[in-house]
Design a protein around this motif. Structure first.
Motif: not given
Length: 444
Positions: A337-345
Motif C-alpha cells: 500500500l505504501q507508495g501505491s497510487r490510489v484513486l477514490l471515486l
C-alpha cells in the motif's frame, strides 16, 4: 389534504391572541429562518402554491445569491429560485422581516457539541430573534433536529420572554424535517409531515399551515413525540446499517457472499427490509442525529443508550476496514500500500449530490495517507476537495486515471459513472457499493 392523528382533536382553527391593528397588505404567510437544505426547499414549496414567503439567513453570501436568482442547494435549481423571486420571495439578513409573517419556521443547523448532544446555539439565536418580533396570532414551528423536550424546555421559554403565551397568544409546534437530498421520488409535498403542538390548539394551527402544501399531515400527540419520531427514524437506519456492515465483515471471513444473502433475504414479502453494506455513513442525519437521543438518555436518565453506541462504533470503523481490504488486494497483486497510487471515486456522502458532510471518504483518505499511499479523487459533483486542510488532487481524464492508478476504490456510485467501463479499465477495482459483480472486481 389528508390528516392522520394519534388522538382526536377539534379541527376548528380558533384565533389566537388579539389581531387588531394588523395591516394585512404588509403581511407574508411564511418566514423561514435558515435557508439551507431544509429551509430553502420549504420556502420553494410554499411559494409554489402562492404563499407570500420571505427568508432569513445570517450568511450574506447566501442571501445575495438567492436575491440574484442563484441557488446554493442541490435540490433547488437556479430556475426554482428565479420562480420564487417572481412569486415575491426575498431573502434577508435582518430579522425585521419576521414581524410581517403569520408563520415562522426555524430550520437552522444543530451540529454536535463537545458533550455529544446537539449544539443549540443557532436554535437559541433564532428563537430570540423570533421573540423580539413575536406578535399575537403567529405560529412558530421548529424543524431543526434535536432531542425530545427542546421545543418545550428551550424554545418556548425564550419565546414567552416576549410576554406572550404559547397556546393562548401564539401557536408553537415541532415538525421534523424529512428532506432526502438528491431524491426525486420523495419531495416535500409527497412526504407525510409529522406535526406536534405544545397544546391542542397549537397543533391545529400547525396542521392547517402545512396542509396548504403537503398532501398528508400526521399529527403527533405532542412536541416530544414529534421530536422522538425524527430520532427514531434515523436511529432505525443507523442501527440496521451497522448490523449489515458487521455482517459484511463477518461474511468475508466466512467466505460468504453477503450481497447474495441480502438479495435472497429481500425476496421475503414480510418482516424484512434490505440494508446494504457501505464504507461508512455520512450526511447530517445518520451519523449525527442518534447522538441527540443518546445525550438525552444519558443526561436525563443517567445511563447509556447502548444500541446507538454500538452502531456508532461499528460504522466508524468501516473506513479502516475498507483500507485493510484495499491493502490486502494490493498485496495479492504484489504491491504494498505504501507508495501505491490510489484513486477514490465518488467522495460525497450519497449518490448524485455535492454534499460532503460527514462523508466516510474523508477518514478513509486520511488513513490511506497515513499508510503512505498517494491518493487522488474523481467526483462529477465536487470540483475540489481537501482532507484535514490538505488538498487531494482531482483527476480530469477519468479513463487515463483508471489506467494509471494501482487501485481504484468506488466509494459512491454516482449515476454519471459507467460502472462496466470502470471494471474494464481500472487496473484493480474495489467496489464498496456492491454494484459491479464481475471477475477481477473486489466487492465489499
Amino acid at each position: 389534504m389528508q390528516v392522520e392523528r394519534t388522538q382526536p382533536l377539534d379541527d376548528k382553527v380558533q384565533p389566537l391572541g388579539d389581531n387588531e391593528g394588523r395591516d394585512p397588505a404588509g403581511e407574508v404567510e411564511l418566514a423561514v429562518i435558515g435557508l439551507g437544505y431544509v429551509g430553502l426547499p420549504l420556502a420553494r414549496e410554499a411559494a409554489s402554491v402562492g404563499l407570500r414567503v420571505v427568508g432569513l439567513d445570517r450568511d450574506p453570501r447566501v442571501v445575495d445569491g438567492l436575491n440574484s436568482g442563484r441557488s446554493h442547494v442541490d435540490d433547488v435549481s437556479d430556475d426554482d429560485v428565479r420562480r420564487m423571486r417572481a412569486a415575491g420571495f426575498t431573502a434577508f439578513t435582518d430579522d425585521a422581516c419576521l414581524a410581517r409573517a403569520q408563520t415562522v419556521v426555524i430550520c437552522v443547523p444543530t451540529p454536535l457539541s463537545e458533550d455529544g448532544g446537539p449544539d443549540l446555539g443557532a436554535v437559541v439565536s433564532a428563537a430570540r430573534s423570533v421573540a423580539g418580533r413575536l406578535r399575537s396570532g403567529q405560529l412558530v414551528v421548529l424543524e431543526s433536529t434535536t432531542y425530545p423536550g427542546t421545543t418545550e424546555e428551550v424554545v418556548r421559554p425564550l419565546l414567552e420572554e416576549s410576554g406572550l403565551r404559547a397556546g393562548e397568544d401564539f401557536a408553537l409546534a415541532f415538525s421534523p424535517e424529512r428532506i432526502d437530498p438528491g431524491s426525486t421520488g420523495h419531495g416535500l409535498r409527497e412526504t407525510p409531515k409529522v406535526v406536534g403542538g405544545c397544546t391542542p390548539s397549537c397543533a391545529v394551527h400547525a396542521v392547517a399551515f402545512y396542509g396548504k402544501f403537503v398532501n398528508t399531515v400526521v399529527q403527533a400527540k405532542g412536541t416530544r413525540e414529534a421530536e422522538m419520531a425524527k430520532l427514531l427514524e434515523n436511529t432505525y437506519r443507523h442501527v440496521n446499517i451497522a448490523l449489515v456492515n458487521e455482517l459484511a465483515v463477518i461474511s468475508h471471513e466466512l467466505h460468504v457472499d453477503v450481497w447474495d444473502a441480502i438479495r435472497c433475504a429481500g425476496t421475503k414479502p414480510f418482516g424484512f427490509q434490505a440494508f446494504r453494506p457501505s464504507p461508512g455513513v455520512g450526511g447530517h442525519c445518520i451519523p449525527i442525529d442518534p447522538n441527540y437521543l443518546s445525550y438525552k438518555v444519558r443526561s436525563s436518565l443517567g445511563y447509556e443508550f447502548r444500541f446507538v453506541g454500538l452502531a456508532q462504533e461499528i460504522n466508524r470503523r468501516m473506513p479502516e476496514y475498507v483500507v485493510r481490504r484495499a491493502q490486502d488486494l494490493l498485496n495479492t497483486a504484489g504491491r504494498p500500500l505504501q507508495g501505491s497510487r490510489v484513486l477514490l471515486l465518488g467522495v460525497t456522502y450519497k449518490p448524485d449530490v455535492a454534499d460532503l458532510r460527514e462523508t466516510p471518504a474523508e477518514p478513509l483518505a486520511r488513513l490511506l495517507r497515513e499508510r503512505g499511499a498517494e491518493i487522488a479523487f474523481h467526483d462529477p459533483h465536487v470540483p475540489a476537495w481537501s482532507v484535514e486542510g490538505t488538498a487531494v488532487p482531482r483527476v480530469g481524464d477519468l479513463t487515463a486515471a483508471l489506467r494509471e492508478h494501482d487501485l481504484t476504490i468506488l466509494l459512491q456510485d454516482h449515476s454519471a459513472y459507467d460502472l462496466p467501463a470502470l471494471a474494464d479499465t481500472a487496473r484493480l477495482l474495489f467496489d464498496t457499493r456492491g454494484r459491479i459483480f464481475k471477475p477481477g472486481v473486489e466487492v465489499l
